[in-house]
Design an enzyme around this catalytic site. Structure first.
Site, PDB file in Angstrom:
ATOM      1  N   ASP A 121       8.642 -73.384 -62.669  1.00  0.00           N
ATOM      2  CA  ASP A 121       8.985 -72.896 -63.871  1.00  0.00           C
ATOM      3  C   ASP A 121       8.681 -73.101 -65.668  1.00  0.00           C
ATOM      4  O   ASP A 121       8.881 -74.732 -65.350  1.00  0.00           O
ATOM      5  CB  ASP A 121      10.001 -72.874 -63.264  1.00  0.00           C
ATOM      6  CG  ASP A 121      11.039 -70.984 -64.192  1.00  0.00           C
ATOM      7  OD1 ASP A 121      10.476 -70.311 -64.607  1.00  0.00           O
ATOM      8  OD2 ASP A 121      12.081 -71.155 -64.832  1.00  0.00           O
ATOM      9  N   CYS A 122       9.200 -72.110 -66.208  1.00  0.00           N
ATOM     10  CA  CYS A 122       8.755 -72.781 -67.300  1.00  0.00           C
ATOM     11  C   CYS A 122      11.018 -73.038 -68.076  1.00  0.00           C
ATOM     12  O   CYS A 122      10.692 -73.493 -68.462  1.00  0.00           O
ATOM     13  CB  CYS A 122       7.970 -72.289 -68.770  1.00  0.00           C
ATOM     14  SG  CYS A 122       8.012 -72.236 -69.957  1.00  0.00           S
TER      15      CYS A 122
END
Length: 228
Positions: free
Chosen positions: A10-11
């Site tokens: 995920d960022c």
């Protein structure tokens, strides 16, 4: 190599310490829209969700659509705050470099925001062009679609993928995709409050995270552990 393993990051809250900024801006904007909520409420209800999913929830509650220009204003406010304050999660570049398999990003954010965040923090060269956004699929997290798309595009077997996520939505998406999930609690929106970190770690495990960690230097060893 087709069928190889893959680490899917995920960022927000995993690669970049953006969630305290986004939560603060989103809470202020939603209150302006007439949807009463504080920062804890944004954390609990919308952490890891796509903008489209959040907007659908808010519009259903209000019984009216949100003005498109209001959402554009929120995006601009968040990006301006990123320009001032955004930093990478400590140790993430070093941890990614030590992984023994390919890796990519799969985020609920729009592509422009993902790349902007990675560029500001110096991480873009590590991940470009292996960047996937919820805008590329019909159903965002907690549906598995985004992670399955990333695996397909990267030539990986979902059963050999490891997802790194900080949100309940993201953990559930990884589980639904048949992937091992590592829960991360080292972002500023979690790590700064010991009680929240303990509570959130428990929730990540309940959602299906195989292990929970808060220091990126642990990541390569944990990937090997959950990969068998």
């Amino acid at each position: 190599m087709p069928g190889s393993g893959l680490v899917i990051f995920d960022c927000d809250g995993v690669l970049v310490d953006s969630e305290p900024i986004s939560i603060r801006c989103t809470a202020a904007a939603l209150n302006r829209f007439g949807y009463p909520i504080d920062e804890d409420g944004v954390f609990d209800r919308f952490l890891g969700a796509s903008t489209a999913s959040m907007v659908a929830t808010v519009e259903a509650s209000l019984g009216r659509p949100l003005a498109p220009e209001a959402l554009d204003d929120l995006r601009r406010e968040i990006l301006a705050a990123f320009d001032r304050d955004l930093t990478a999660i400590p140790g993430v570049a070093e941890a990614a470099a030590r992984l023994e398999r390919p890796f990519c990003v799969a985020s609920s954010s729009i592509p422009e925001r993902i790349r902007h965040s990675l560029r500001l923090t110096g991480l873009l060269p590590l991940f470009e062009p292996a960047i996937f956004s919820a805008t590329m699929v019909v159903h965002g997290k907690p549906a598995p679609d985004l992670f399955l798309l990333a695996a397909k595009r990267m030539g990986a077997d979902p059963a050999r993928c490891v997802v790194v996520e900080d949100s309940i939505h993201g953990v559930r998406a990884g589980q639904a995709a048949g992937m091992a999930v590592l829960g991360f609690t080292g972002g500023g929106h979690i790590a700064g409050d010991p009680a929240r970190r303990e509570r959130h770690a428990w929730r990540l495990k309940q959602a299906g995270a195989a292990l929970v960690f808060d220091r990126m230097e642990e990541l390569p060893g944990l990937v090997r552990e959950v990969s068998g």
